[in-house]
Design an enzyme around this catalytic site. Structure first.
Site, PDB file in Angstrom:
ATOM      1  N   ALA A  10       0.824  -1.215   0.000  1.00 60.38           N
ATOM      2  CA  ALA A  10       0.000   0.000   0.000  1.00 60.38           C
ATOM      3  C   ALA A  10       0.859   1.265   0.000  1.00 60.38           C
ATOM      4  O   ALA A  10       0.595   2.217  -0.754  1.00 60.38           O
ATOM      5  CB  ALA A  10      -0.925  -0.009   1.223  1.00 60.38           C
ATOM      6  N   ALA A 133      -1.630   5.210   3.914  1.00 54.63           N
ATOM      7  CA  ALA A 133      -1.391   5.160   2.466  1.00 54.63           C
ATOM      8  C   ALA A 133      -2.619   5.578   1.661  1.00 54.63           C
ATOM      9  O   ALA A 133      -2.503   6.327   0.689  1.00 54.63           O
ATOM     10  CB  ALA A 133      -0.960   3.742   2.088  1.00 54.63           C
ATOM     11  N   LYS A 184       6.595   3.787  17.392  1.00 58.33           N
ATOM     12  CA  LYS A 184       5.141   4.067  17.466  1.00 58.33           C
ATOM     13  C   LYS A 184       4.311   2.853  17.079  1.00 58.33           C
ATOM     14  O   LYS A 184       3.182   2.689  17.525  1.00 58.33           O
ATOM     15  CB  LYS A 184       4.777   5.298  16.645  1.00 58.33           C
ATOM     16  N   THR A 241      -1.409   6.785  14.700  1.00 58.60           N
ATOM     17  CA  THR A 241      -1.512   5.320  14.712  1.00 58.60           C
ATOM     18  C   THR A 241      -2.210   4.818  15.965  1.00 58.60           C
ATOM     19  O   THR A 241      -2.745   3.710  15.981  1.00 58.60           O
ATOM     20  CB  THR A 241      -0.105   4.693  14.548  1.00 58.60           C
ATOM     21  N   ARG A 248      -3.015  -0.930  11.037  1.00 56.08           N
ATOM     22  CA  ARG A 248      -2.918  -2.387  11.195  1.00 56.08           C
ATOM     23  C   ARG A 248      -2.402  -2.737  12.581  1.00 56.08           C
ATOM     24  O   ARG A 248      -2.808  -3.723  13.178  1.00 56.08           O
ATOM     25  CB  ARG A 248      -1.981  -2.995  10.127  1.00 56.08           C
TER      26      ARG A 248
HETATM   27  N1  LIG Z   1       0.444   1.293   4.651  1.00 56.05           N
HETATM   28  C1  LIG Z   1       0.733   2.464   5.186  1.00 56.05           C
HETATM   29  O1  LIG Z   1      -0.169   3.278   5.391  1.00 56.05           O
HETATM   30  C2  LIG Z   1       2.143   2.802   5.556  1.00 56.05           C
HETATM   31  C3  LIG Z   1       2.459   4.137   5.788  1.00 56.05           C
HETATM   32  C4  LIG Z   1       3.762   4.477   6.140  1.00 56.05           C
HETATM   33  C5  LIG Z   1       4.719   3.494   6.245  1.00 56.05           C
HETATM   34  N2  LIG Z   1       4.390   2.194   5.996  1.00 56.05           N
HETATM   35  C6  LIG Z   1       5.473   1.222   6.098  1.00 56.05           C
HETATM   36  O2  LIG Z   1       5.803   0.784   4.782  1.00 56.05           O
HETATM   37  C7  LIG Z   1       6.326  -0.546   4.841  1.00 56.05           C
HETATM   38  C8  LIG Z   1       5.594  -1.399   3.824  1.00 56.05           C
HETATM   39  O3  LIG Z   1       4.249  -1.495   4.242  1.00 56.05           O
HETATM   40  P1  LIG Z   1       3.011  -1.520   3.239  1.00 56.05           P
HETATM   41  O4  LIG Z   1       1.859  -0.982   4.018  1.00 56.05           O
HETATM   42  O5  LIG Z   1       3.345  -0.859   1.946  1.00 56.05           O
HETATM   43  O6  LIG Z   1       2.834  -3.076   2.988  1.00 56.05           O
HETATM   44  P2  LIG Z   1       1.467  -3.877   2.815  1.00 56.05           P
HETATM   45  O7  LIG Z   1       1.036  -4.373   4.149  1.00 56.05           O
HETATM   46  O8  LIG Z   1       0.492  -3.086   2.029  1.00 56.05           O
HETATM   47  O9  LIG Z   1       1.920  -5.097   1.926  1.00 56.05           O
HETATM   48  C9  LIG Z   1       2.846  -6.077   2.368  1.00 56.05           C
HETATM   49  C10 LIG Z   1       4.105  -5.897   1.565  1.00 56.05           C
HETATM   50  O10 LIG Z   1       5.076  -6.813   2.052  1.00 56.05           O
HETATM   51  C11 LIG Z   1       5.762  -7.349   0.934  1.00 56.05           C
HETATM   52  N3  LIG Z   1       6.433  -8.591   1.288  1.00 56.05           N
HETATM   53  C12 LIG Z   1       5.909  -9.679   1.897  1.00 56.05           C
HETATM   54  N4  LIG Z   1       6.850 -10.634   2.015  1.00 56.05           N
HETATM   55  C13 LIG Z   1       7.985 -10.124   1.480  1.00 56.05           C
HETATM   56  C14 LIG Z   1       9.306 -10.615   1.277  1.00 56.05           C
HETATM   57  N5  LIG Z   1       9.647 -11.850   1.679  1.00 56.05           N
HETATM   58  N6  LIG Z   1      10.212  -9.816   0.687  1.00 56.05           N
HETATM   59  C15 LIG Z   1       9.884  -8.580   0.284  1.00 56.05           C
HETATM   60  N7  LIG Z   1       8.652  -8.044   0.439  1.00 56.05           N
HETATM   61  C16 LIG Z   1       7.725  -8.812   1.017  1.00 56.05           C
HETATM   62  C17 LIG Z   1       4.655  -7.552  -0.083  1.00 56.05           C
HETATM   63  O11 LIG Z   1       5.204  -7.735  -1.369  1.00 56.05           O
HETATM   64  C18 LIG Z   1       3.917  -6.231   0.065  1.00 56.05           C
HETATM   65  O12 LIG Z   1       4.538  -5.235  -0.713  1.00 56.05           O
HETATM   66  C19 LIG Z   1       6.159  -1.003   6.295  1.00 56.05           C
HETATM   67  O13 LIG Z   1       7.387  -0.829   6.970  1.00 56.05           O
HETATM   68  C20 LIG Z   1       5.114  -0.044   6.858  1.00 56.05           C
HETATM   69  O14 LIG Z   1       5.258   0.157   8.254  1.00 56.05           O
HETATM   70  C21 LIG Z   1       3.138   1.824   5.652  1.00 56.05           C
HETATM   71  O1  LIG Z   2      -1.290   0.686   9.510  1.00 59.05           O
HETATM   72  P1  LIG Z   2      -0.070   0.919  10.319  1.00 59.05           P
HETATM   73  O2  LIG Z   2      -0.256   0.693  11.770  1.00 59.05           O
HETATM   74  O3  LIG Z   2       1.111   0.165   9.750  1.00 59.05           O
HETATM   75  O4  LIG Z   2       0.311   2.474  10.177  1.00 59.05           O
HETATM   76  C1  LIG Z   2       0.540   3.000   8.901  1.00 59.05           C
HETATM   77  C2  LIG Z   2       1.452   4.206   8.969  1.00 59.05           C
HETATM   78  O5  LIG Z   2       2.690   3.854   9.541  1.00 59.05           O
HETATM   79  C3  LIG Z   2       0.848   5.378   9.695  1.00 59.05           C
HETATM   80  O6  LIG Z   2       1.731   6.463   9.644  1.00 59.05           O
END
Ligand SMILES: NC(=O)c1ccc[n+]([C@@H]2O[C@H](COP(=O)([O-])OP(=O)(O)OC[C@H]3O[C@@H](n4cnc5c(N)ncnc54)[C@H](O)[C@@H]3O)[C@@H](O)[C@H]2O)c1
Ligand SMILES: O=P(O)(O)OC[C@H](O)CO
Length: 325
Positions: A10, A133, A184, A241, A248
Site C-alpha cells: 500500500a 497510504a 510508534k 496510529t 494495522r
Molecule cells: N500502509 C501504510 O499506510 C504505511 C504508511 C507508512 C509506512 N508504511 C510502512 O511501509 C512498509 C511497507 O508497508 P506496506 O503498508 O506498503 O505493505 P502492505 O502491508 O500493504 O503489503 C505487504 C508488503 O510486504 C511485501 N512482502 C511480503 N513478504 C515479502 C518478502 N519476503 N520480501 C519482500 N517483500 C515482502 C509484499 O510484497 C507487500 O509489498 C512497512 O514498513 C510499513 O510500516 C506503511
Molecule cells: O497501519 P499501520 O499501523 O502500519 O500504520 C501505517 C502508517 O505507519 C501510519 O503512519
C-alpha cells in the site's frame, strides 16, 4: 530525478503515485506477479491499494535489476525484508530513501543502518510521518519528515516529492526520524489493546503520553534529537496510529485486547503489522541501551500469550514516580 520504488504494498504504491505527479515516469518493483500485472494493465494495485486509480506514468516490474541506474530509490519493503531486497540490486551510489518503519531482528539495526551495511556507498535519507497510504493516494493533505544528512540531496528530494498536499519537512536527523516510526508501531498495539479491552479514553491518552516518554528515552539513548521525536515522524505518527482502526498495528492490539491470540491474529495475514516484529527486537535494544520501556514490555508479554488482565494489572501496579522522562 527519475524515481524507482522498491515494494508494491500500500505504501510503496501510494508513494509511487506521489512521485508520478505531472506524469513523471516512476518504476515500481513488486514481488507479486499479480500486482505487476494489475498496475500495468489496470492502473490499480488491486491486492494492496484497491479502488485507487493510479497514474499511467507508473510502470511496475517484477525484476529488481530494472531499477538500477535510476536517480533515487524509495525503499518500501517491510523492515524485515529490506536487507534481502537491497542485496539483490546493484545500488552503487544511488540515493536510498528509506520508508519502512521497524528494527531488524537479530542485528537490532534501524532500516537506515541496514541499508548502510548493504550499500555502503549510497547516500541515505528517511521519509517518515503520519501517513495512512490510502489518504496519501487520495491526495488528502499530509506532512512528513524527510531526513538526510546531505543538505543538497535533502533539498532535491523535498523539491522532487513535495506537493501542496504532500509536504515534506526537512531534517538532518536520520536516526530520530527512524526511531519514531519504529517505536510508534509497538505503542499503537498497546493503544489498540486499551480499546479492545474497553479501558476507556483516559487510559488511551495516558498510554500515548507515557509511551511517548518511552520513545523519547530510547530515542535519546540511540542519538536522536528531541525535536525530531516531538515532530511528525515521532509524536505526529504516534497520535495517528494510536487513534484509528485504519492502523494495522492498532487493529492487532484491539484483537489482543479482546483476548484473541497473536498467532490467530497474524496467521495468513497479507498486509504487514510491523509492530509485531519490532516489539521483541525493541525490547532487546532497550535492554542493551539500559532504557526502561514498560509499555513495550507489556506488548511483548501479550504477543507471547500472557492474559490481558495480568498484563494490565502488572502495568497498573508499577510504583508511582515522577513524571519527567
Ligand atoms: N500502509 C501504510 O499506510 C504505511 C504508511 C507508512 C509506512 N508504511 C510502512 O511501509 C512498509 C511497507 O508497508 P506496506 O503498508 O506498503 O505493505 P502492505 O502491508 O500493504 O503489503 C505487504 C508488503 O510486504 C511485501 N512482502 C511480503 N513478504 C515479502 C518478502 N519476503 N520480501 C519482500 N517483500 C515482502 C509484499 O510484497 C507487500 O509489498 C512497512 O514498513 C510499513 O510500516 C506503511
Ligand atoms: O497501519 P499501520 O499501523 O502500519 O500504520 C501505517 C502508517 O505507519 C501510519 O503512519
Amino acid at each position: 530525478m527519475r524515481i524507482g520504488v522498491i515494494g508494491g504494498g500500500a505504501w510503496g504504491t501510494a508513494l509511487a503515485q506521489v512521485a508520478a505527479r505531472d506524469d513523471a515516469p516512476v518504476l515500481l518493483w513488486a514481488r507479486e506477479p499479480d500486482v505487476v500485472e494489475s498496475i500495468n494493465g489496470a492502473h490499480e494495485n488491486r491486492a494492496f491499494l484497491p479502488g485507487v486509480p493510479l497514474s499511467a506514468s507508473i510502470r511496475a516490474t517484477g525484476t529488481l535489476a530494472d531499477l538500477a541506474g535510476l536517480d533515487a530509490l524509495l525503499v518500501v519493503a517491510p523492515a524485515q525484508h529490506v536487507r534481502t531486497v537491497l542485496s539483490e540490486i546493484a545500488v552503487g551510489t544511488t540515493p536510498l530513501v528509506l520508508c519502512a518503519k521497524g528494527i531488524e531482528a537479530g542485528t537490532r539495526l534501524l532500516v537506515g543502518e541496514v541499508a548502510r551495511s548493504v550499500a555502503p556507498h549510497a547516500p541515505i535519507a528517511v521519509l517518515s510521518g503520519p501517513t495512512f497510504a490510502h489518504e496519501v493516494a487520495a491526495g488528502k493533505p499530509t506532512a512528513v519528515t524527510l531526513a538526510c544528512e546531505d543538505e543538497a540531496l535533502r533539498t532535491r528530494l523535498v523539491e522532487r516529492l513535495g506537493a501542496p498536499a504532500f509536504r515534506p519537512y526537512a531534517s538532518a536527523d536520520v536516526t530520530g526520524a527512524e526511531i519514531g516510526g519504529a517505536v510508534k508501531n509497538v505503542l499503537a498495539i498497546a493503544c489498540g489493546v486499551v480499546e479492545g479491552a474497553g479501558l476507556g479514553l483516559n487510559a488511551r491518552a495516558a498510554l500515548i503520553a507515557r509511551g511517548f516518554a518511552e520513545m523519547t528515552r530510547f530515542g535519546l539513548a540511540r542519538g536522536a534529537q528531541a525535536d525530531t521525536l516531538t515532530g511528525l515522524s515521532g509524536l505526529g505518527d504516534l497520535v495517528l496510529t494510536c487513534s484509528s482502526t485504519n492502523s494495522r498495528n492498532f487493529s492487532l492490539g484491539v484483537g489482543l485486547g479482546q483476548g484473541r491470540s497473536a498467532a490467530e491474529l497474524l496467521a495468513d495475514r497479507k498486509t504487514v503489522a510491523e509492530g509485531a516484529f519490532t516489539a521483541p527486537v525493541l525490547r532487546e535494544a532497550a535492554a542493551e541501551a539500559g532504557v526502561d520501556m514498560p509499555v513495550v514490555a507489556a506488548v511483548n508479554a501479550l504477543l507471547e500469550g500472557a492474559p490481558v488482565a495480568d498484563v494490565i494489572e502488572a502495568l497498573l501496579s508499577r510504583p508511582l514516580k515522577a513524571e519527567a522522562v
